[in-house]
Scaffold this motif. Structure first.
Motif, PDB file in Angstrom:
ATOM      1  N   TRP A 747       0.834  -1.203   0.000  1.00 15.27           N
ATOM      2  CA  TRP A 747       0.000   0.000   0.000  1.00 15.27           C
ATOM      3  C   TRP A 747       0.871   1.257   0.000  1.00 15.27           C
ATOM      4  CZ3 TRP A 747      -1.838  -3.067   4.632  1.00 15.27           C
ATOM      5  CH2 TRP A 747      -2.728  -4.088   4.242  1.00 15.27           C
ATOM      6  N   LYS A 884     -14.716  -4.974   8.795  1.00 16.60           N
ATOM      7  CA  LYS A 884     -13.653  -4.456   7.910  1.00 16.60           C
ATOM      8  C   LYS A 884     -12.697  -5.583   7.499  1.00 16.60           C
ATOM      9  CE  LYS A 884     -10.249  -4.086  11.389  1.00 16.60           C
ATOM     10  NZ  LYS A 884      -8.895  -3.719  11.632  1.00 16.60           N
ATOM     11  N   ASP A 885     -11.927  -5.314   6.470  1.00 17.49           N
ATOM     12  CA  ASP A 885     -10.913  -6.278   6.029  1.00 17.49           C
ATOM     13  C   ASP A 885      -9.579  -5.920   6.691  1.00 17.49           C
ATOM     14  OD1 ASP A 885      -9.750  -8.376   4.769  1.00 17.49           O
ATOM     15  OD2 ASP A 885      -9.964  -7.584   2.719  1.00 17.49           O
ATOM     16  N   PHE A 886      -8.729  -6.927   6.883  1.00 15.38           N
ATOM     17  CA  PHE A 886      -7.405  -6.680   7.475  1.00 15.38           C
ATOM     18  C   PHE A 886      -6.480  -7.821   7.076  1.00 15.38           C
ATOM     19  CE2 PHE A 886     -10.214  -8.762  10.532  1.00 15.38           C
ATOM     20  CZ  PHE A 886      -9.519  -9.913  10.823  1.00 15.38           C
ATOM     21  N   ARG A 890      -8.976 -13.127   5.444  1.00 14.31           N
ATOM     22  CA  ARG A 890      -9.558 -14.111   4.524  1.00 14.31           C
ATOM     23  C   ARG A 890      -9.227 -15.540   4.971  1.00 14.31           C
ATOM     24  NH1 ARG A 890     -11.620 -17.281   2.099  1.00 14.31           N
ATOM     25  NH2 ARG A 890     -12.357 -17.417  -0.048  1.00 14.31           N
TER      26      ARG A 890
ATOM     27  N   GLU B  29      -6.531  -7.450  -3.491  1.00 16.52           N
ATOM     28  CA  GLU B  29      -7.004  -6.173  -2.934  1.00 16.52           C
ATOM     29  C   GLU B  29      -7.873  -6.404  -1.707  1.00 16.52           C
ATOM     30  OE1 GLU B  29      -8.814  -3.220  -5.597  1.00 16.52           O
ATOM     31  OE2 GLU B  29      -7.494  -4.099  -7.131  1.00 16.52           O
ATOM     32  N   LEU B  30      -7.878  -5.437  -0.827  1.00 19.31           N
ATOM     33  CA  LEU B  30      -8.724  -5.515   0.362  1.00 19.31           C
ATOM     34  C   LEU B  30     -10.194  -5.443  -0.051  1.00 19.31           C
ATOM     35  CD1 LEU B  30      -6.861  -3.035   2.737  1.00 19.31           C
ATOM     36  CD2 LEU B  30      -7.080  -5.502   3.106  1.00 19.31           C
ATOM     37  N   ASN B  31     -11.045  -6.031   0.779  1.00 22.02           N
ATOM     38  CA  ASN B  31     -12.494  -5.924   0.612  1.00 22.02           C
ATOM     39  C   ASN B  31     -12.992  -6.439  -0.731  1.00 22.02           C
ATOM     40  OD1 ASN B  31     -12.927  -4.507   3.169  1.00 22.02           O
ATOM     41  ND2 ASN B  31     -11.860  -2.804   2.170  1.00 22.02           N
ATOM     42  N   LYS B  32     -12.227  -7.357  -1.330  1.00 17.94           N
ATOM     43  CA  LYS B  32     -12.651  -7.863  -2.623  1.00 17.94           C
ATOM     44  C   LYS B  32     -12.898  -9.360  -2.484  1.00 17.94           C
ATOM     45  CE  LYS B  32     -11.562  -6.721  -7.379  1.00 17.94           C
ATOM     46  NZ  LYS B  32     -10.489  -6.440  -8.311  1.00 17.94           N
ATOM     47  N   ILE B  34     -12.812 -13.161  -3.065  1.00 23.31           N
ATOM     48  CA  ILE B  34     -11.771 -13.985  -3.680  1.00 23.31           C
ATOM     49  C   ILE B  34     -12.068 -15.438  -3.327  1.00 23.31           C
ATOM     50  CG2 ILE B  34     -10.243 -13.500  -1.704  1.00 23.31           C
ATOM     51  CD1 ILE B  34      -7.859 -13.898  -3.635  1.00 23.31           C
ATOM     52  N   SER B  35     -11.859 -16.330  -4.278  1.00 26.41           N
ATOM     53  CA  SER B  35     -12.178 -17.744  -4.033  1.00 26.41           C
ATOM     54  C   SER B  35     -11.153 -18.347  -3.067  1.00 26.41           C
ATOM     55  CB  SER B  35     -12.148 -18.518  -5.347  1.00 26.41           C
ATOM     56  OG  SER B  35     -10.817 -18.626  -5.805  1.00 26.41           O
ATOM     57  N   ASP B  36     -11.571 -19.428  -2.415  1.00 29.62           N
ATOM     58  CA  ASP B  36     -10.654 -20.127  -1.509  1.00 29.62           C
ATOM     59  C   ASP B  36      -9.364 -20.496  -2.237  1.00 29.62           C
ATOM     60  OD1 ASP B  36     -12.445 -19.929   0.496  1.00 29.62           O
ATOM     61  OD2 ASP B  36     -13.064 -22.038   0.500  1.00 29.62           O
ATOM     62  N   TRP B  39      -7.111 -17.512  -2.917  1.00 26.72           N
ATOM     63  CA  TRP B  39      -6.495 -17.021  -1.676  1.00 26.72           C
ATOM     64  C   TRP B  39      -5.382 -17.978  -1.234  1.00 26.72           C
ATOM     65  CZ3 TRP B  39      -6.018 -12.701   0.930  1.00 26.72           C
ATOM     66  CH2 TRP B  39      -5.465 -12.747   2.214  1.00 26.72           C
TER      67      TRP B  39
END
Ligand SMILES: [Zn+2]
Lengths: 998, 88
Positions: A747, A884-886, A890, B29-32, B34-36, B39
């Protein structure tokens, strides 16, 4: 009285200084300038060891770095030094050495029975024999092999010698001070280049010391002396003897080992025994010379059989006769040089030349000296067990297959010359693609990968005239590119004898009905028959043949055996040598001591030691320290006869009842500035950060991208765009790199800067119900009430004249504050806290009490955040934002991470409330279950709860959420303990967290 | 020991740097969505090429900048080094 083999005059030794030494318990004399080898030979001692596999008697084969036999164990400076080559060890007064690899002694060796059983020791013997049953390995095979084999024995004591490392940079590093090294160094130095010239021996000059040549109007030796003294006087040149360049690594990094004190009776206090040089060179010149090749015949390992060049060296440098009835067995002209040297001092040699009808200046000279020369003759076998007594010799047919005219002649040494092998080890290590040079039957360097040049006989150039010419030119050319100077050097005229062609023949056939061992590898006892057997058994690649037979795998790295091994494989396989190829040369060229590699990084110097500004106060107040990463931290402060357990209990209890102070300087601190800092923290931590007001701190957890917890800590908003982050002591450097990674690479659009401020701040944690009283007295002008400075609040203050940052944060679970001042004021702050806290019964507490306090509160720390756990496992899932994402978010939805019976941290209490649970214990359901007992998890941290006065532990166990109240077992196979336990909440004390907010 | 040209500081020995892996990997990208699979590939899957490889190093004992280094994994030859911000 032993016979004397020292000549009355000659050699480069100092005959005015007699030196006494001991070998195998017996006293001998030598002279200053001797090696242990030359001094023993002067005393007629040829039997110095036993061979590795068959324990055959072994003597001296060479005179230098290539020596395969004469490996001795030294006692020096009250230390043992195993596996020293006697040919390299310089003599000093009182030297004490003994043979290795023989038991009970060198003259009567039990292992020699292997020699008579050698039918049972063929190639791959160990692989074939000791395969099963497995239990035999530990009880029978291994102890026997260990006793019978092996070289010297290492000391089991701490090595008290001093070893050093040195880093150098130069334009040209030149390895070897023979003619090519001297000439190239001289030319480069004259051009102003920074030169390092290294010689592995004590004397400079290489082959010039023993050859009969003239350079200009000087002898080779005089010329070498003059060049060296001129080089030594130049400020841009470093000249080093006793220094072996042993490794050529990437990007022209070379490593050299200097034997600084090995030649002295003992090491001076501040002088190292050895020094390792790391040298980064613009250009490297390899002038490492060449090593004579052995000829192979029956019993060619007997003491008294040695290289003809070695015999010449003992004669010319040390004034020592290796024998008085020598046979010179040669396939080239070099043997004649040795023969002539013998003849000159009145010893009559017999020369056996494998060639039929060679002609050259030197052969003519030998003939004129009336030396007895037999052409087309070979040594079939050496006779004599502990020393050569005679030789079976024979005429050999032109096709080199048929022996005739067999006879036995008396001799006391056999000097062999099978031509020369260039020493290409360094070039090969550098990545040079070597090529086979047919005219010399050997490999020479070819295409360079790095900036290296090989000169002289290491490059297969065997005439002095050409060596000097090319070396002067190369030295000028290489240095000119760097210094842009060109100094004209006139190349001196050279007088030397021209040689005739050598004979490719090297291995004498076995006479009918005889089964002599013909050795190729003298140190690992690999004979011609072993290679033949390996090939019969289907081994083809030279790398496989090497490993199966151990050819060239001994400590001498096959310096004398490699090429003969290759020639044999190529003959049997009917290939040419270049097709067979040579095995890979790897560093080190010669063995390097572990001490030299480690250098000064031993004991407390193995890592830096960091001390807090309050360290000396702790020391004065009886702190017992513990290593915390690179830091030294007080573990506890000893009062009277207290032990660790008693002291830490007292300290922790005092925090719970009164107030304690702990040095928290070691915590990692990172200063974060910039308008996007809040957004950045919001991406780094799992919880929300955008709305943290100025003057407030927040606890945060950060993950790696794989969802594993990386670190935790509090971060405080100092002002609008300024944050103060804390990390755990251990993770501080990793967290900084992690933040920099995301800011610089992922970033870059975020306008944020981070910098470590760990060392800028000294920290003290004041914890306990009376901590506010102490704080109020420290800062009388501040409102530090629960309203004025609430939990997770931050303010700045003036601590008796110094600026302080006050954070209301708690690791102990008590009402607590952390005060930071600039490091220089750390001790001042500390003493003020102790002084003011006195009336509140303040006591300093160490890491042990700190652990106790956090464990019984159920605060997770490094032992739970162990690089294998996610937030849920640590009961930190409440801090994971769903909105939020961090970083790493994921990954948290991974199947394994959301299983309903996922592991979780719990508390563990022994049922008897007495038995402490060892950290690392397994938690199991059934203590009597069959092994392997399925484990539910492990105990991560243990303490003695001062609140309840019984043991308490944290554990991370499967389905921890549903295990509270269960009766299980903690098992520690290491401590041989099985403890019945109850699983309880990890928050054992103050589960609602009321104290920190009080 | 490698000799690495830091685009900020100059030629420095390898001991001043720490290795950071494949420089061609791009973080999703953040907040997007994405498939397992995608990732997992990002987190775990790395190529191990024989030959030229663009990799990350951080000059930790120097300027602390992350840099991109084009290196031959077989011969260790270093061809070009780039600043984090530079396109390769
Ligand atoms: Zn840099």
């Amino acid at each position: 009285m032993p016979e004397n083999f020292r000549l009355d005059q000659g050699g480069l030794i100092n005959r005015n200084k007699k030196i006494s030494f001991t070998f195998n318990g017996k006293k001998y004399f030598g002279y200053e300038g001797d090696t242990l080898a030359s001094a023993l030979l002067a005393n007629g001692v040829h039997l110095v060891g036993r061979s590795f596999k068959y324990h055959r008697p072994r003597g001296f084969f060479g005179a230098g770095v290539d020596e395969p036999y004469a490996i001795v164990q030294m006692n020096r400076n009250n230390e043992v030094d195993p596996n020293v080559r006697a040919t390299e060890q310089e003599l000093f007064e009182g030297l004490d050495a003994k043979s290795v690899n023989c038991w009970p002694n060198v003259n009567f060796d039990i292992g020699a029975i292997n020699n008579f059983l050698n039918k049972f020791f063929p190639a791959g013997f160990y692989y074939k024999t000791f395969m099963w049953p497995k239990s035999f390995w530990y009880k029978i095979y291994e102890p026997i092999i260990r006793k019978a084999a092996g070289f010297g024995s290492a000391s089991i004591k701490h090595d008290k010698e001093r070893y050093e490392h040195k880093y150098e940079y130069c334009d040209l590093l030149i390895a070897g001070t023979g003619p090519s090294g001297l000439a190239s160094a001289y030319a480069a130095a004259k051009n102003g280049a920074k030169v390092i010239l290294a010689e592995d021996k004590s004397r400079y000059g290489g082959s010039l010391l023993t050859s009969e040549v003239t350079i200009g109007n000087q002898s080779g030796q005089e010329w070498a002396e003059q060049i060296i003294s001129e080089l030594k006087s130049m400020p841009n040149v470093i000249v080093k003897n006793r220094s072996q360049v042993f490794g050529y690594y990437d990007h022209n990094m070379l490593v050299m080992s200097e034997r600084v004190s090995d030649h002295l009776p003992k090491t001076d206090k501040y002088t190292p025994k050895q020094r390792l040089w790391y040298i980064r060179a613009e250009e490297v010149v390899i002038s490492s010379g060449s090593i004579e090749r052995p000829l192979v015949f029956g019993n060619n390992d007997a003491p008294g059989v040695m290289l003809s060049s070695a015999a010449k060296e003992y004669l010319k440098i040390y004034g020592v006769l290796v024998g008085k009835k020598p046979i010179i067995f040669t396939n080239n002209d070099s043997g004649y040089e040795t023969a002539i040297e013998f003849k000159k001092i009145g010893v009559d040699p017999i020369v056996l030349d494998t060639r039929k009808d060679p002609n050259s200046e030197i052969i003519k000279e030998a003939k004129e000296l009336n030396i007895n020369i037999k052409f087309s003759y070979v040594v079939v076998a050496a006779k004599g067990y502990k020393k050569v007594k005679s030789a079976d010799i024979a005429k050999i047919s032109d096709d080199k297959k048929v022996l005739s005219n067999n006879e036995n002649i008396k001799c006391d040494c056999i000097c062999v010359s099978g031509f020369w092998t260039p020493t290409i080890h360094l070039a090969s290590q550098s990545g040079n693609k070597t090529k086979f040079k047919e005219e010399i039957d050997a490999f020479v360097p070819s295409h360079s990968k790095q900036k290296e040049t090989t000169l002289g006989s290491a490059n297969g150039i065997f005439t002095l005239e050409e060596t000097l010419k090319t070396s002067f030119e190369k030295g000028t050319e290489l240095s000119k590119q760097i210094t842009n100077k060109e100094n004209q050097i006139s190349i001196p005229t050279v007088v030397e004898k021209k040689s005739s062609k050598h004979d490719k023949f090297w291995c004498v056939p076995l006479p009918e009905g005889k089964n002599y061992k013909r050795f190729l590898d003298f140190q690992n006892d690999v004979a011609v028959s072993d290679i033949q057997l390996a090939l019969r058994e289907g081994y083809r690649s030279i790398e496989h043949v090497k490993r199966y037979t151990t050819l060239g795998m001994a400590t001498d790295q096959g310096k004398t055996s490699n090429l003969n091994g290759l020639q044999l494989v190529s003959e049997v396989e009917n290939k040419v040598v270049p097709q067979v190829g040579h095995t890979t040369f790897r560093p080190p060229y010669t063995p390097v001591t572990i001490g030299a590699i480690v250098g000064r990084e031993v004991g407390k110097h193995s890592k830096p030691t960091r001390k807090s500004p309050m360290h000396y106060w702790h020391e004065k107040n009886n702190a017992v320290f513990v290593d915390a990463g690179v830091w030294l931290r007080p573990r506890y402060y000893k009062q009277g006869n207290e032990n660790l357990f008693e002291a830490s209990k007292r300290e922790a209890k005092n925090v719970r009842q009164n107030v304690g102070v702990c040095d928290v300087t070691t915590l990692g601190k990172i200063d974060i500035k910039g308008p996007d800092s809040a957004e950045f923290l919001n991406r780094v931590y799992t919880n929300a950060w955008l709305k943290l007001p100025v003057g407030k701190a927040r606890y945060g957890v950060m993950l790696r991208e794989d969802g594993i917890v990386m670190d935790d800590g509090t971060t405080t908003r100092i002002s609008e765009n300024h944050y103060h982050m804390t990390t755990t002591t251990a993770q501080a450097p990793n967290v900084l790199s992690h933040l920099e990674y995301y800011l610089q690479l992922v970033w870059p659009e975020l306008n944020v800067n981070v910098v470590s401020s760990t060392e800028q701040w000294a920290g003290a944690a004041i914890a306990g119900p009376k901590s506010r009283d102490v704080l109020q007295k420290l800062f009388p002008d501040l409102d530090v009430s629960n309203e004025g400075l609430p939990f997770m609040g931050y303010m700045e203050g003036n601590l008796f004249g110094v600026n302080a940052k006050i954070f209301r944060i708690s690791f102990s679970g008590e009402l607590a504050y952390e005060v930071n001042v600039e490091s220089d004021n750390g001790n001042y702050m500390w003493e003020k806290i102790i002084e003011i806290g006195k009336e509140f019964n303040i006591q300093p507490y160490g890491t042990e009490a700190l652990s106790t306090l956090r464990i019984e509160m159920g605060h997770v720390a490094g032992s739970e955040l162990d690089g294998r756990t996610i937030p849920y496992d640590n009961s930190l899932e409440g801090l994971v934002s769903k909105k939020k994402d961090f970083i790493g978010k994921r990954s948290l939805s991974k199947k394994a991470y959301v299983e309903p019976d996922r592991q979780k941290v719990v508390g563990v209490v022994p049922l008897d409330k007495k038995t402490s649970i060892p950290e690392g214990s397994y938690i199991v359901k059934d203590a009597k279950a069959k092994l392997p007992n399925p484990k539910l998890g492990h105990v991560s941290a243990s303490c003695w709860s001062v609140e309840y006065d019984n043991p308490f532990s944290l554990a991370i166990i499967k389905d921890g959420k549903n295990m509270i109240g269960q009766k299980l077992f903690a098992m520690s196979p290491l401590k041989n303990k099985t403890i019945p336990v109850e699983i309880v909440s990890s928050h054992y004390v103050d589960p609602k967290g009321e104290r920190v907010r009080s | 020991m490698l000799y690495i040209l830091c685009p900020h500081c100059g030629l420095r020995p390898q001991t001043e740097f720490s290795y950071g892996g494949d420089a061609t990997v791009k973080r999703p990208e953040l907040n997007k969505e994405i498939s397992d699979q995608d990732w997992d590939n990002f987190v775990y899957l790395r190529k191990s090429p024989r030959g030229k490889h663009l990799e990350l190093w951080q000059h930790i004992s120097g300027c602390r900048q992350w840099i991109k280094v084009e290196r031959d994994t077989l011969t260790h030859e270093i061809f070009t080094t780039y600043k984090a911000s530079e396109n390769t």
